[in-house]
Design an enzyme around this catalytic site. Sequence first.
Site, short mmCIF file in Angstrom:
data_model
loop_
_atom_site.label_atom_id
_atom_site.label_comp_id
_atom_site.label_asym_id
_atom_site.label_seq_id
_atom_site.Cartn_x
_atom_site.Cartn_y
_atom_site.Cartn_z
N ARG A 289 39.14 36.57 172.29
CA ARG A 289 40.03 36.07 173.33
C ARG A 289 39.32 35.05 174.23
NH1 ARG A 289 43.38 41.76 174.37
NH2 ARG A 289 44.84 41.35 172.65
N TYR A 430 47.79 33.25 168.94
CA TYR A 430 46.96 34.24 168.26
C TYR A 430 45.96 34.91 169.20
CZ TYR A 430 43.73 30.24 167.07
OH TYR A 430 42.91 29.15 167.07
N GLU A 431 45.36 36.00 168.68
CA GLU A 431 44.47 36.88 169.44
C GLU A 431 45.15 37.48 170.67
OE1 GLU A 431 42.01 37.92 168.07
OE2 GLU A 431 41.68 36.39 166.55
N GLY A 432 46.40 37.85 170.50
CA GLY A 432 47.18 38.40 171.60
C GLY A 432 47.89 37.27 172.31
N GLN A 437 48.56 38.77 177.30
CA GLN A 437 47.47 38.61 178.27
C GLN A 437 47.99 38.77 179.70
OE1 GLN A 437 44.49 38.43 176.82
NE2 GLN A 437 45.66 38.34 174.90
#
Length: 586
Positions: A289, A430-432, A437
């Site tokens: 992240r 992507y990556e959350g 977040q």
Amino acid sequence: MTYRAPVDELRFTLIEVAAVDVLKATGAFPDFTDDITLAILEEAAKLANDVLAPLNKTGDAEHCKLDNGVVTTPTGFRQAYAKFVEGGWQGLQFPTKVGGMGLPRALGVATLEMVQSANMAFGLGPMLTYGAIEVLLVHGTDEQREAYLPKLLNGEWSATMNLTEPQAGSDVGALRTKAEPNGDGSWAVSGQKIFITWGEHDCADNILHLVLARTPDSPAGTKGLSLFIVPKILDDGSRNSVQAIGLEHKLGIHGSPTCTMEYAGAKGWLIGGENAGMKAMFTMMNSARLNVGVQGVGIAERAYQQALAFAKDRKQGKAIDAKGPGPHPIIQHPDIQRSLAMMKSKIAASRAICMACAVAADLSEYAEDADERAAAKRREELLTPIAKAWSTDIGVEVASMGIQIHGGMGYIEETGAAQHLRDARITPIYEGTNAIQAMDLAGRKLNMQGGAAFTELYADIELTIEACSTSSHPDLPLLGERLEEGLDSLREAATWMSEADPADVLAGATPFLTLAGEVVGGWMLCIGAVAARRRQKDKLGDPVFAAQRIALAGFYCEAVLTLAHARVDDITMGVEMISDVGFGLD
């Protein structure tokens, strides 16, 4: 137009804004000196400028190719990866005792930014390997670290994160990939994973897949997930039962192979304990992240440089107060200057947030005092969702502004401006996703440990407000006023969010993260302005650079922080006002 790494900006941000030198007192980085910092930045700049940047457009045009389970990367990528390995860049930010260079994460962030700016599609491969190394360091056994870390740290092997399945994206608990014990300590992993970045390629000798799967009789949901190391090539040199069966055709990052992976009883080894997969995976995701946030900064810097060069070259119209007959370069038009100033200031702010997050991460591990480690961990956890989400939003915003500065030529692929926006657009996803977040910031980080992380943040911002307000420079007191107004707005919004109903918190989470990013970014720029003023008084460095850093903070405070109070109304409107719009849900 090619890319030139902003070494002076990176060095200033590292030392003066992110205060990376505080790590020297920990004793954890004995080889970390000012000379080493400059040498690393300059060598990474050569790799980015001369090797990676020229391949950016090549990768976009050629794409990757899949043939019978084998992925071929675009022309030049294999040779560029060999240069990356030769330089030892993969191990820069990892301890010497396991084979790394033993340098701070913030310096790793600075080098990663250059790689991502130069060629984001290429940079995705090493970025995923960083996360796998973190997982092995934290959760691996001694035998696993001995077997895998040397090849990962020197870059000869790469790694992937295998999480998403067709029916399970952000809802990780819905995944179905299974692992059955083989009876010899290994497991047979079967299932299909999608969107696997650099899941198959021709650059590294081996690929370690970190795969989330379910073991027999495991609990439902995320509690029943375990993490497995599944190598592409086994110790005896044979090919494991894993292969790429599809290659995604994407909006951007064409040079990065995004694969559908099929595991057919592939041999794997448990890492981190049975049913503890999410804990191990979150180690990798937290690393990723921050690094995705750095991608946002990197692509924004690349788009800004191209827009700036175009604005200096493109002649259009007669600029107000310009000398000589027109047409004049469009950079002489005040509106174009404003756009470039907005781009440059937001890049500087997001860069500083990412570097500060990396410094906090190292302090949380290596500071001698336990209280200092705990405070640094809170700062890292607070800044991580901001670094990921706000910086990637900035990447998209700046890339879009770059197209606008190009005008019609920005919409034409041959200029390259459109590629930056296409490449940037994945980073908020992507990556959350950035909404995830925002929910993390508002739902967890805001109230964790009684709100300590935000209370400590407020106190640090107040110190910078005081430094600005008492400065002898005529421009800095106004910066202090604007930063104080932004802080007041953040406090007001945070107080409301900490007391609101959960649905109202979720409704306001995204604008709350935006406000937090804008205020923290403004704080970072004000730190830089104070440092630049100190350099002026001590006659250190380039006086023009120092004056420009003060002006950059001044522009941001007037153009961005003055709008902070308006964010509060957006944050606090509540879910009812949103749902009343009507979406046909009745």
